[in-house]
Design a protein around this motif. Structure first.
Motif, PDB file in Angstrom:
ATOM      1  N   GLU A 283       0.823  -1.216   0.000  1.00  0.00           N
ATOM      2  CA  GLU A 283       0.000   0.000   0.000  1.00  0.00           C
ATOM      3  C   GLU A 283       0.859   1.269   0.000  1.00  0.00           C
ATOM      4  N   ALA A 284       1.947   1.262  -0.742  1.00  0.00           N
ATOM      5  CA  ALA A 284       2.852   2.418  -0.774  1.00  0.00           C
ATOM      6  C   ALA A 284       2.354   3.468  -1.761  1.00  0.00           C
ATOM      7  N   PRO A 285       2.422   4.743  -1.408  1.00  0.00           N
ATOM      8  CA  PRO A 285       2.134   5.792  -2.393  1.00  0.00           C
ATOM      9  C   PRO A 285       3.159   5.734  -3.523  1.00  0.00           C
ATOM     10  N   GLY A 286       2.805   6.280  -4.672  1.00  0.00           N
ATOM     11  CA  GLY A 286       3.750   6.311  -5.781  1.00  0.00           C
ATOM     12  C   GLY A 286       5.008   7.077  -5.416  1.00  0.00           C
ATOM     13  N   GLU A 287       6.171   6.453  -5.619  1.00  0.00           N
ATOM     14  CA  GLU A 287       7.444   7.057  -5.219  1.00  0.00           C
ATOM     15  C   GLU A 287       8.338   7.394  -6.405  1.00  0.00           C
ATOM     16  N   ARG A 288       7.870   7.167  -7.636  1.00  0.00           N
ATOM     17  CA  ARG A 288       8.705   7.441  -8.805  1.00  0.00           C
ATOM     18  C   ARG A 288       9.042   8.930  -8.901  1.00  0.00           C
ATOM     19  N   MET A 289       8.064   9.787  -8.633  1.00  0.00           N
ATOM     20  CA  MET A 289       8.289  11.228  -8.682  1.00  0.00           C
ATOM     21  C   MET A 289       9.317  11.652  -7.633  1.00  0.00           C
ATOM     22  N   ALA A 290       9.230  11.077  -6.432  1.00  0.00           N
ATOM     23  CA  ALA A 290      10.186  11.404  -5.378  1.00  0.00           C
ATOM     24  C   ALA A 290      11.596  10.975  -5.767  1.00  0.00           C
ATOM     25  N   ALA A 291      11.731   9.816  -6.423  1.00  0.00           N
ATOM     26  CA  ALA A 291      13.052   9.346  -6.849  1.00  0.00           C
ATOM     27  C   ALA A 291      13.687  10.329  -7.830  1.00  0.00           C
ATOM     28  N   ARG A 292      12.879  10.885  -8.720  1.00  0.00           N
ATOM     29  CA  ARG A 292      13.412  11.857  -9.682  1.00  0.00           C
ATOM     30  C   ARG A 292      13.797  13.154  -8.990  1.00  0.00           C
ATOM     31  N   ARG A 293      12.979  13.598  -8.057  1.00  0.00           N
ATOM     32  CA  ARG A 293      13.293  14.841  -7.353  1.00  0.00           C
ATOM     33  C   ARG A 293      14.505  14.691  -6.445  1.00  0.00           C
ATOM     34  N   LEU A 294      14.744  13.479  -5.979  1.00  0.00           N
ATOM     35  CA  LEU A 294      15.946  13.209  -5.192  1.00  0.00           C
ATOM     36  C   LEU A 294      17.167  12.984  -6.077  1.00  0.00           C
ATOM     37  N   HIS A 295      16.954  12.996  -7.396  1.00  0.00           N
ATOM     38  CA  HIS A 295      18.027  12.804  -8.380  1.00  0.00           C
ATOM     39  C   HIS A 295      18.734  11.466  -8.191  1.00  0.00           C
ATOM     40  N   LEU A 296      17.953  10.428  -7.932  1.00  0.00           N
ATOM     41  CA  LEU A 296      18.547   9.098  -7.840  1.00  0.00           C
ATOM     42  C   LEU A 296      18.871   8.610  -9.247  1.00  0.00           C
ATOM     43  N   PRO A 297      20.129   8.299  -9.543  1.00  0.00           N
ATOM     44  CA  PRO A 297      20.460   7.762 -10.864  1.00  0.00           C
ATOM     45  C   PRO A 297      19.646   6.507 -11.156  1.00  0.00           C
ATOM     46  N   SER A 298      19.166   6.386 -12.374  1.00  0.00           N
ATOM     47  CA  SER A 298      18.294   5.269 -12.739  1.00  0.00           C
ATOM     48  C   SER A 298      19.118   4.051 -13.126  1.00  0.00           C
ATOM     49  N   PRO A 299      18.954   2.936 -12.412  1.00  0.00           N
ATOM     50  CA  PRO A 299      19.643   1.708 -12.814  1.00  0.00           C
ATOM     51  C   PRO A 299      19.021   1.150 -14.088  1.00  0.00           C
ATOM     52  N   PRO A 300      19.684   0.220 -14.757  1.00  0.00           N
ATOM     53  CA  PRO A 300      19.116  -0.364 -15.975  1.00  0.00           C
ATOM     54  C   PRO A 300      17.753  -1.005 -15.752  1.00  0.00           C
ATOM     55  N   SER A 301      17.497  -1.467 -14.536  1.00  0.00           N
ATOM     56  CA  SER A 301      16.209  -2.083 -14.225  1.00  0.00           C
ATOM     57  C   SER A 301      15.917  -1.907 -12.741  1.00  0.00           C
ATOM     58  N   THR A 302      14.627  -1.776 -12.416  1.00  0.00           N
ATOM     59  CA  THR A 302      14.211  -1.733 -11.009  1.00  0.00           C
ATOM     60  C   THR A 302      13.262  -2.889 -10.709  1.00  0.00           C
ATOM     61  N   GLN A 303      13.433  -3.998 -11.413  1.00  0.00           N
ATOM     62  CA  GLN A 303      12.527  -5.131 -11.252  1.00  0.00           C
ATOM     63  C   GLN A 303      12.718  -5.866  -9.928  1.00  0.00           C
ATOM     64  N   HIS A 304      13.724  -5.454  -9.149  1.00  0.00           N
ATOM     65  CA  HIS A 304      13.895  -6.049  -7.821  1.00  0.00           C
ATOM     66  C   HIS A 304      12.976  -5.398  -6.793  1.00  0.00           C
ATOM     67  N   VAL A 305      12.174  -4.415  -7.229  1.00  0.00           N
ATOM     68  CA  VAL A 305      11.213  -3.733  -6.362  1.00  0.00           C
ATOM     69  C   VAL A 305       9.810  -4.210  -6.725  1.00  0.00           C
ATOM     70  N   THR A 306       9.077  -4.732  -5.743  1.00  0.00           N
ATOM     71  CA  THR A 306       7.712  -5.212  -5.983  1.00  0.00           C
ATOM     72  C   THR A 306       6.753  -4.549  -5.004  1.00  0.00           C
ATOM     73  N   HIS A 307       5.713  -3.924  -5.554  1.00  0.00           N
ATOM     74  CA  HIS A 307       4.678  -3.276  -4.747  1.00  0.00           C
ATOM     75  C   HIS A 307       3.413  -4.133  -4.749  1.00  0.00           C
ATOM     76  N   PHE A 308       2.814  -4.301  -3.579  1.00  0.00           N
ATOM     77  CA  PHE A 308       1.508  -4.937  -3.463  1.00  0.00           C
ATOM     78  C   PHE A 308       0.516  -3.899  -2.939  1.00  0.00           C
ATOM     79  N   TYR A 309      -0.585  -3.723  -3.656  1.00  0.00           N
ATOM     80  CA  TYR A 309      -1.661  -2.866  -3.157  1.00  0.00           C
ATOM     81  C   TYR A 309      -2.961  -3.267  -3.832  1.00  0.00           C
ATOM     82  N   HIS A 310      -4.069  -2.678  -3.376  1.00  0.00           N
ATOM     83  CA  HIS A 310      -5.370  -3.041  -3.934  1.00  0.00           C
ATOM     84  C   HIS A 310      -6.109  -1.794  -4.406  1.00  0.00           C
TER      85      HIS A 310
END
Length: 444
Positions: free
Chosen positions: A301-328
């Motif tokens: 049930e995590a809020p969307g964090e993609r926007m925060a990652a960009r604002r924090l200037h986190l360099p983008s790895p080739p893949s983020t498939q090691h991150v899994t979100h579960f919500y309904h």
């Protein structure tokens, strides 16, 4: 070079680990068991001066539920299955930090070298494993097993009370370690507030982080709101991007504290495979930390964090498939629809406007399939534990290959496994490729 005070603290903590049953550490890429046993090793919290507080939990703190308990090693036997997880981590964290600064200060991207490797991560297609991880995230909200909200994840064992420090008013949670120290789980507490079913000393800082990380512009919803930073530029929907990014760089916010904590764990467990989990705000922070270090992540049930990652200037790895979100779909917060003057978030002073997630999302369509109404009261971790993950669903209830443009049967959670794995009881985890945040705003 670590500060002398931190060195002293870690030395004491490392010595205390000797009280656990003969841990043997293994290289990152060689954990062999498909099932893991975990012990609660540490409580962590943050004081009002941003000081990280660790509390080591000794095995002597555990007592059997009955004298006849057959277990003698004081461990929790958890049905946590592992699976091979591909991750990308920066080769040099100093270069990672420099790339962030260059992006923030100069608006220039740097080419980073990433290490691709296979590690044992949580099996996110196995309902039992996901259920146990969800229980761990729930327990990060409560002090001990005497609280009625604590889920007993042990096999005949209870957790003896350990209180957090009186001045702890921020980032907190628990640390679990497998019996051989090959895997460590960092569980991060989410927002504590009356709106989401709680409260307490962390509520003020939780709300500040929510409004900075998940709002379009400093929680500037209307002229009636008090913003959390001064980046709104008037004219309807106009925001100063540089100002906004500076506000997120404050050291008192939770992301840098989480980075510090993760680094401490790698010092204590230098050869362990670290997973990061969390619910709500804790889940978003878990994802940001996991993307920074390449750690396997499971959130609820995590809020969307993609926007925060960009604002924090986190360099983008080739893949983020090691991150899994579960919500309904009945939870308006991860869906990004807890907005507007009639919403519970608005009434509670929370600007939860983001909806786009990193990695992959496994979404339970509870509105269509179960007839749930969209209601912020379903946001609590208990709803997903008791009403979804604890239930045995008919095969294929949540899976629908028609939503995947390139279905791969080998990755379908609906496909039976030979050794009691998933039986189609979880949704497919898919990337949110076409998602857009804050499309009405202009950033200068």
């Amino acid at each position: 070079m670590l500060p002398s005070s931190l060195q002293s603290f870690l030395s004491i903590l490392l010595l205390s680990l000797g009280t656990h049953s003969s841990p043997t550490q293994h290289p990152l890429n060689t954990p062999k068991s498909s099932h893991l046993q975990f012990q609660l090793r540490h409580l962590h919290a943050t004081g009002n001066n941003s000081r990280i507080i660790f509390k080591d939990v000794h095995t002597s703190s555990f007592a059997p539920l009955a004298p006849s308990s057959p277990s003698s090693d004081l461990t929790w036997s958890l049905p946590v299955r592992t699976s091979v997880t591909k991750r990308h981590r920066p080769k040099d964290l100093r270069e990672f930090a420099r790339a962030r600064r260059r992006s923030r200060d100069l608006g220039e991207s740097a080419i980073l070298e990433w290490i691709e490797e296979d590690v044992d991560g949580p099996d996110v297609t196995d309902r039992g494993t996901v259920l146990e991880l969800a229980k761990m995230t729930n327990n990060a909200y409560v002090e001990d097993d005497k609280n009625k909200e604590w889920y007993n994840i042990g096999d005949g064992w209870n957790h003896t009370r350990f209180g957090w420090e009186p001045d702890a008013d921020g980032f907190r949670g628990h640390v679990f370690a497998s019996t051989d120290n090959s895997t460590v789980i960092l569980s991060i507490k989410g927002t504590s507030a009356g709106l989401f079913g709680g409260g307490g000393p962390t509520a003020k800082k939780d709300k500040l982080n929510d409004n900075l990380l998940f709002s379009c512009c400093c929680a500037r919803i209307s002229w009636q709101w008090t913003t959390v930073c001064d980046c709104y530029r008037g004219g309807g929907y106009s925001c100063d991007q540089t100002c906004l990014e500076g506000a997120l760089a404050e050291e008192s916010l939770f992301y840098p504290i989480g980075i510090n904590l993760y680094n401490n764990l790698t010092y204590i467990y230098p050869h362990a495979n670290i997973w990061v989990i969390g619910h709500s705000l804790g889940g978003a922070l878990a994802s940001l930390i996991g993307v920074t270090f390449g750690a396997p992540v499971v959130t609820f049930e995590a809020p969307g964090e993609r926007m925060a990652a960009r604002r924090l200037h986190l360099p983008s790895p080739p893949s983020t498939q090691h991150v899994t979100h579960f919500y309904h779909t009945a939870d308006p917060i991860p869906m990004g629809v807890c907005t507007g003057p009639l919403s519970s978030c608005w009434l509670g002073g929370y600007a939860m406007e983001s909806r786009c997630h990193l990695g992959r999302s496994a979404v339970f369509d509870t509105v269509t399939k179960l007839g749930w109404s969209v209601d912020v009261r379903t946001h609590g971790i208990v709803a997903i534990i008791d009403r979804l993950l604890s239930q045995e669903w008919e095969k294929g209830t949540w899976t629908d290959n028609s939503t995947d443009p390139n279905p791969d049967p080998s990755k379908d959670p609906g496909k039976d496994k030979d050794e009691g794995g998933s039986k189609g009881e979880l949704p497919l985890a898919l990337p949110e490729d076409d998602c857009v945040d804050c499309f009405s705003w202009e950033y200068q």
